[in-house]
Design a protein around this motif. Structure first.
Motif, short mmCIF file in Angstrom:
data_model
loop_
_atom_site.label_atom_id
_atom_site.label_comp_id
_atom_site.label_asym_id
_atom_site.label_seq_id
_atom_site.Cartn_x
_atom_site.Cartn_y
_atom_site.Cartn_z
N THR A 12 6.83 9.72 -12.05
CA THR A 12 6.02 9.82 -10.83
C THR A 12 6.75 10.67 -9.79
O THR A 12 6.16 11.51 -9.11
N ASP A 46 -1.18 10.95 -13.12
CA ASP A 46 -0.17 9.93 -13.39
C ASP A 46 -0.81 8.77 -14.15
O ASP A 46 -1.50 7.95 -13.55
N GLN A 99 -1.02 7.13 -9.74
CA GLN A 99 -0.83 6.13 -10.79
C GLN A 99 -1.54 4.82 -10.47
O GLN A 99 -2.21 4.26 -11.33
MG MG Z 1 5.29 6.17 -12.54
#
Ligand code: MG
Ligand code: ATP
Length: 247
Positions: free
Chosen positions: A50, A172, A90
């Motif tokens: 990330t 993500d 994410q």
């Molecule tokens: Mg991550």
């Protein structure tokens, strides 16, 4: 669309730190990504995947080295770069009472180009309609976003970023809420935009629905690059599993 050079993303000896953190998360990372590349980013939890996407998107402090996107330095030209870059985050969760429809949420993808206080133009409505169609969300376009399932919401966020018509799309773990059939569908959509020249960089632990073509695999571990090579979509899982240090 940026057409001057094939190298679109260039990280040279990059160290990235979160605000107030004692040590950088990413250390001495160098990586070049070309226009239209389809990149899978792998590696264990906490490896810095990330952080790598946020570094490319100009959201973090670069303590050493340089990140150039479209030939521009991300530290000084972040706003300009983000107008041409989509980022599907994410973790997200819409409150069930969120008063926005799917169409409204997808339109947010146009605001960076439009400016917050301007009314959407015909081309903005058209881009929203096209990306809703690409993700097969027509039936739920007027529903409140909070009433959709997690997987449906995930598709809406992808549609929001496609409405931007990005030159680079960062995702993500976009498959985390999707069933196999939907993963294959979304993977085809991403493959399609990548063949049209959009660079796709996707963090994923799901290897069962990758495009049937050569992909770049970037494996991170403990903030460093452990692997950077090209292989066929069907081989990605084996390669990542065989790297005992990162499975
Ligand atoms: Mg991550
Ligand atoms: N906002 C933050 N402030 C300080 N440190 C952070 C922050 N976000 C992440 N980190 C640290 O950076 C490191 C890398 O985190 P990152 O979120 O990039 O990992 P990841 O590879 O995406 O993991 P996952 O697979 O769990 O999503 C971790 O050690 C984490 O604790």
């Amino acid at each position: 669309m940026y057409e001057h050079s094939n190298t679109q993303i260039e990280l040279s000896g990059v160290y990235t730190a979160y605000m107030g953190a004692e040590y950088p998360v990413i250390r001495d990372l160098s990586l070049e990504i070309n226009r239209g590349d389809f990149v899978i980013v792998g590696g264990p939890n906490g490896a810095g995947k990330t952080t790598l996407l946020e570094t490319i998107n100009g959201m973090l402090h670069i303590t050493h080295g340089s990140v150039k996107i479209f030939g521009m330095d991300v530290s000084t030209k972040g706003i300009e770069i983000r107008k041409k870059t989509g980022y599907v985050i994410q973790s997200f969760a819409f409150d069930p009472l969120t008063p926005f429809t799917v169409k409204n949420v997808v339109m947010i993808g146009r605001y960076g180009l439009l400016g917050c206080f301007n009314k959407p133009r015909e081309e903005d409505y058209k881009a929203v309609e096209e990306s809703i169609k690409m993700l097969g969300l027509e039936d739920m376009a007027d529903k409140p976003i909070g009433t959709l399932s997690g997987g449906q919401q995930q598709k809406v966020l992808i549609a929001q970023n496609l409405a931007k018509k990005p030159d680079i799309l960062l995702l993500d773990e976009p498959f985390s809420n999707l069933d196999l059939c939907t993963r294959e569908f979304v993977s085809d959509v991403l493959n399609d935009i990548s063949s049209k020249g959009c660079t796709v960089i996707m963090v994923s632990h799901a290897f069962d629905a990758l495009p049937d073509k050569d992909l770049r695999i970037v494996v991170m571990d403990d903030g460093s690059l452990k692997l950077n090579e090209t292989c066929h979509g069907s081989k990605v899982e084996n390669i990542i599993r065989n790297m005992s240090a990162v499975t």
